[in-house]
Every structure is written in structure tokens, then in C-alpha cells.
Enzyme design. Sequence first.
Site, PDB file in Angstrom:
ATOM      1  CG  HIS A   1      -5.942  -9.712  -7.253  1.00  0.00           C
ATOM      2  ND1 HIS A   1      -6.635  -9.127  -8.305  1.00  0.00           N
ATOM      3  CD2 HIS A   1      -4.939 -10.449  -7.815  1.00  0.00           C
ATOM      4  CE1 HIS A   1      -6.074  -9.514  -9.441  1.00  0.00           C
ATOM      5  NE2 HIS A   1      -5.043 -10.308  -9.173  1.00  0.00           N
TER       6      HIS A   1
ATOM      7  CE1 TYR B   1      -4.152  -1.904   0.590  1.00  0.00           C
ATOM      8  CE2 TYR B   1      -2.698  -3.308   1.884  1.00  0.00           C
ATOM      9  CZ  TYR B   1      -3.899  -3.107   1.236  1.00  0.00           C
ATOM     10  OH  TYR B   1      -4.842  -4.092   1.230  1.00  0.00           O
TER      11      TYR B   1
ATOM     12  CG  ASN C   1     -10.680  -1.620  -8.434  1.00  0.00           C
ATOM     13  OD1 ASN C   1     -11.156  -1.094  -9.433  1.00  0.00           O
ATOM     14  ND2 ASN C   1      -9.810  -2.606  -8.492  1.00  0.00           N
TER      15      ASN C   1
END
Length: 177
Positions: A143, A111, A134
Site C-alpha cells: 500500500h 513504482y 504480493n
Amino acid sequence: MDTTVEWAVVPSDIGPLLLAATDRGLVSVVFHADEAVREAAVGRLAGQLGAEPVERASGRLAEPIRQLDEYFAGGRHSFELPLDWTLTTGFNRQVLRELAEGVPFGAVVGYGDLAKRVGQPGAAQAVGAAMGANPLPVVVPCHRVVESDGGIGGFGGGLETKRILLALEGVLPQPLF
């Protein structure tokens, strides 16, 4: 402009997916598309896009369906589809575009690393929020975003779905079931 929104529910290795497209391209992918989820998603799309979605009218979804089938069969590592980014704006759109273009099949990104890539190094939590919002999961591969400590992180489709997708891409061992 043609504001028709077409949708279809298709089977996949991670359960039924609702796909929706406009004249601009694929606009939405929804996980676990049973009847209740489908009704809510179609209603939400109508409100967001200002057009009543119709079930598979012109074949606009044929190519996304074909490419998703190839992906789940292991024969496709990237999607070559026009995408309609209408359902995301600003920072979220910037992060999702970077993810789609910069994190290939079989790779993962943290992230925080993704936040740095878009010039916002302190925005790891905002990246997580962008992943949760998303509108095009699988095709825009949220993912592939994981925690920097090696944890799998969260996932709107559920952690088991994320594990299956990462296993399909060779990032994790195949789930045992």
C-alpha cells in the site's frame, strides 16, 4: 520439515483478513476474507504449498495477530515476524523484500523508484505486477507504493482499503465516513 499450514480469519479495520503460516513464518494475508474468499484462498494455499491448511492448530498465528492488532490500533509501525517467502520468487521476491526493508511506516515510494532500488530502472510496470502478486499485504506494505505523479496507484485490496491504510500511517487525510 513440518509442512502444516495453519490459517485463521481475524477482524481488522479493513475487514476480515485471512492469515496463514507455515513453520517458517507468515506465508499469506488475504483481504476481504468472507466465506467464499476464505474457501478459495485455503484451496489455493493447499495447491501452492502441497499441504492441507488447518484452522488455527498450534498458535503459530498468535504473534502475527497480536502485531496486526497493534498496527491497526496505531501502536506498531513495523512488523517483526518471520516471513515465509515461498509464494513469491525471482524479481517479485526481490522487490517485495526491498519494500519490506526499505520503505518505513508513514513513507511512500513510486513504482519507478522501487524498480531503481532493485537495479531495474525500467521495470516500473513489473514492480506494479509484483505488488499485485504480493502474498503478504499490509505486513509487506504494498500500500506504500504509489504513482510518481502523486496518484494513489492500484491495489489488490481495493483503493478504499489502500486509502485507509495510508491514512492510518498519516500519509493521507483520514477518509470521511
